[in-house]
Design a protein around this motif. Structure first.
Motif, short mmCIF file in Angstrom:
data_model
loop_
_atom_site.label_atom_id
_atom_site.label_comp_id
_atom_site.label_asym_id
_atom_site.label_seq_id
_atom_site.Cartn_x
_atom_site.Cartn_y
_atom_site.Cartn_z
N ARG A 25 -15.48 57.46 -9.68
CA ARG A 25 -16.53 56.54 -9.23
C ARG A 25 -16.17 55.09 -9.55
O ARG A 25 -16.43 54.19 -8.77
N LYS A 26 -15.57 54.85 -10.70
CA LYS A 26 -15.20 53.48 -11.09
C LYS A 26 -13.96 53.00 -10.34
O LYS A 26 -13.91 51.86 -9.88
N GLY A 27 -12.95 53.84 -10.22
CA GLY A 27 -11.74 53.48 -9.49
C GLY A 27 -11.15 52.16 -9.94
O GLY A 27 -10.98 51.92 -11.13
N LEU A 28 -10.85 51.30 -9.00
CA LEU A 28 -10.26 49.98 -9.29
C LEU A 28 -11.29 48.86 -9.32
O LEU A 28 -10.94 47.68 -9.23
N GLN A 29 -12.56 49.21 -9.48
CA GLN A 29 -13.61 48.19 -9.55
C GLN A 29 -13.34 47.21 -10.69
O GLN A 29 -12.82 47.59 -11.74
N PHE A 30 -13.67 45.97 -10.44
CA PHE A 30 -13.63 44.87 -11.41
C PHE A 30 -12.22 44.39 -11.76
O PHE A 30 -12.06 43.46 -12.52
N ARG A 31 -11.20 45.00 -11.19
CA ARG A 31 -9.83 44.52 -11.46
C ARG A 31 -9.53 43.33 -10.57
O ARG A 31 -9.92 43.29 -9.41
N LYS A 32 -8.80 42.39 -11.12
CA LYS A 32 -8.46 41.16 -10.39
C LYS A 32 -7.11 41.24 -9.70
O LYS A 32 -6.81 40.43 -8.83
N GLU A 33 -6.27 42.23 -10.09
CA GLU A 33 -4.95 42.36 -9.47
C GLU A 33 -4.45 43.79 -9.59
O GLU A 33 -4.92 44.56 -10.41
N LEU A 34 -3.50 44.10 -8.73
CA LEU A 34 -2.82 45.39 -8.76
C LEU A 34 -1.37 45.08 -8.42
O LEU A 34 -1.06 44.60 -7.33
N ALA A 35 -0.49 45.32 -9.38
CA ALA A 35 0.92 44.94 -9.22
C ALA A 35 1.57 45.71 -8.08
O ALA A 35 1.23 46.87 -7.82
N GLU A 36 2.50 45.06 -7.40
CA GLU A 36 3.28 45.70 -6.35
C GLU A 36 3.99 46.92 -6.94
O GLU A 36 4.54 46.85 -8.04
N GLY A 37 3.93 48.04 -6.24
CA GLY A 37 4.57 49.25 -6.74
C GLY A 37 3.71 50.06 -7.68
O GLY A 37 4.16 51.05 -8.26
N SER A 38 2.46 49.65 -7.85
CA SER A 38 1.55 50.41 -8.69
C SER A 38 0.33 50.82 -7.88
O SER A 38 0.10 50.31 -6.78
N GLY A 39 -0.44 51.75 -8.41
CA GLY A 39 -1.62 52.20 -7.69
C GLY A 39 -2.46 53.14 -8.52
O GLY A 39 -2.26 53.29 -9.73
N MET A 40 -3.42 53.76 -7.85
CA MET A 40 -4.30 54.73 -8.49
C MET A 40 -4.37 55.96 -7.59
O MET A 40 -4.63 55.83 -6.39
N LEU A 41 -4.12 57.14 -8.18
CA LEU A 41 -4.17 58.40 -7.45
C LEU A 41 -5.44 59.15 -7.82
O LEU A 41 -5.62 59.51 -8.99
N PHE A 42 -6.29 59.37 -6.85
CA PHE A 42 -7.53 60.11 -7.04
C PHE A 42 -7.26 61.58 -6.69
O PHE A 42 -6.77 61.88 -5.60
N VAL A 43 -7.58 62.47 -7.62
CA VAL A 43 -7.38 63.90 -7.42
C VAL A 43 -8.77 64.55 -7.33
O VAL A 43 -9.57 64.42 -8.26
N PHE A 44 -9.02 65.23 -6.22
CA PHE A 44 -10.31 65.87 -6.01
C PHE A 44 -10.19 67.38 -6.19
O PHE A 44 -9.12 67.96 -6.05
N ASP A 45 -11.31 68.03 -6.51
CA ASP A 45 -11.34 69.46 -6.78
C ASP A 45 -11.01 70.30 -5.55
O ASP A 45 -10.47 71.39 -5.67
N ARG A 46 -11.37 69.79 -4.39
CA ARG A 46 -11.11 70.56 -3.16
C ARG A 46 -10.82 69.60 -2.00
O ARG A 46 -11.15 68.42 -2.05
N GLN A 47 -10.21 70.15 -1.00
CA GLN A 47 -9.89 69.37 0.19
C GLN A 47 -11.13 69.26 1.07
O GLN A 47 -11.71 70.27 1.45
N GLU A 48 -11.52 68.03 1.36
CA GLU A 48 -12.65 67.76 2.24
C GLU A 48 -12.55 66.31 2.67
O GLU A 48 -11.70 65.57 2.19
N VAL A 49 -13.41 65.87 3.57
CA VAL A 49 -13.42 64.48 3.98
C VAL A 49 -13.85 63.63 2.79
O VAL A 49 -14.91 63.87 2.20
N GLN A 50 -13.01 62.67 2.42
CA GLN A 50 -13.29 61.79 1.27
C GLN A 50 -13.75 60.42 1.79
O GLN A 50 -13.26 59.95 2.82
N SER A 51 -14.68 59.80 1.10
CA SER A 51 -15.18 58.48 1.46
C SER A 51 -15.13 57.56 0.25
O SER A 51 -15.38 57.99 -0.88
N PHE A 52 -14.82 56.30 0.51
CA PHE A 52 -14.73 55.28 -0.54
C PHE A 52 -15.49 54.04 -0.08
O PHE A 52 -15.75 53.86 1.10
N TRP A 53 -15.78 53.17 -1.03
CA TRP A 53 -16.30 51.85 -0.70
C TRP A 53 -15.64 50.85 -1.61
O TRP A 53 -14.98 51.20 -2.58
N MET A 54 -15.81 49.57 -1.31
CA MET A 54 -15.14 48.50 -2.03
C MET A 54 -16.11 47.70 -2.91
O MET A 54 -15.76 46.62 -3.37
#
Length: 119
Positions: A25-54
């Protein structure tokens, strides 16, 4: 480490792995930068349509939606920060990788490519 196999080369991303519902739920909220070559991998319990917001996310992102078989089933390029609109590719996925906006186009990453996870 996440590796995406492209036609020309392998692209590696050092990713924070997020499994718990609270951290997803928190994800990358409130971060001011994300370095090139870095990221965040979200792992869900099951395969289904996933939705996000910014909401409360200050940086543009590329979102790679990845199926259980590790195939990229969709990408949302350069999301607009601070929006509450729901974002989805409307295809079931088990993983979502967020990287800096523009990363996928610069690296030749697109739908149909395979992803490898190295933990």
């Amino acid at each position: 480490m996440v590796r995406v196999t492209t036609e020309d080369t392998d692209v590696e991303v050092v990713a924070e792995v997020v499994v718990s519902p609270e951290k997803r739920r928190k994800g990358l909220q409130f971060r001011k930068e994300l370095a090139e070559g870095s990221g965040m991998l979200f792992v869900f319990d099951r395969q289904e349509v996933q939705s996000f917001w910014m909401k409360d996310t200050f940086i543009p992102l590329d979102m790679l939606f990845i199926a259980q078989d590790r195939t990229i089933v969709g990408i949302i390029h350069e999301t607009k920060p601070l929006r509450e609109q729901s974002l989805s590719v409307e295809v079931p996925s088990r993983f979502v990788l967020e990287v800096p906006g523009g990363f996928c186009r610069k690296r030749g990453i697109h739908r149909g490519q395979k992803v490898e996870f190295k933990l």
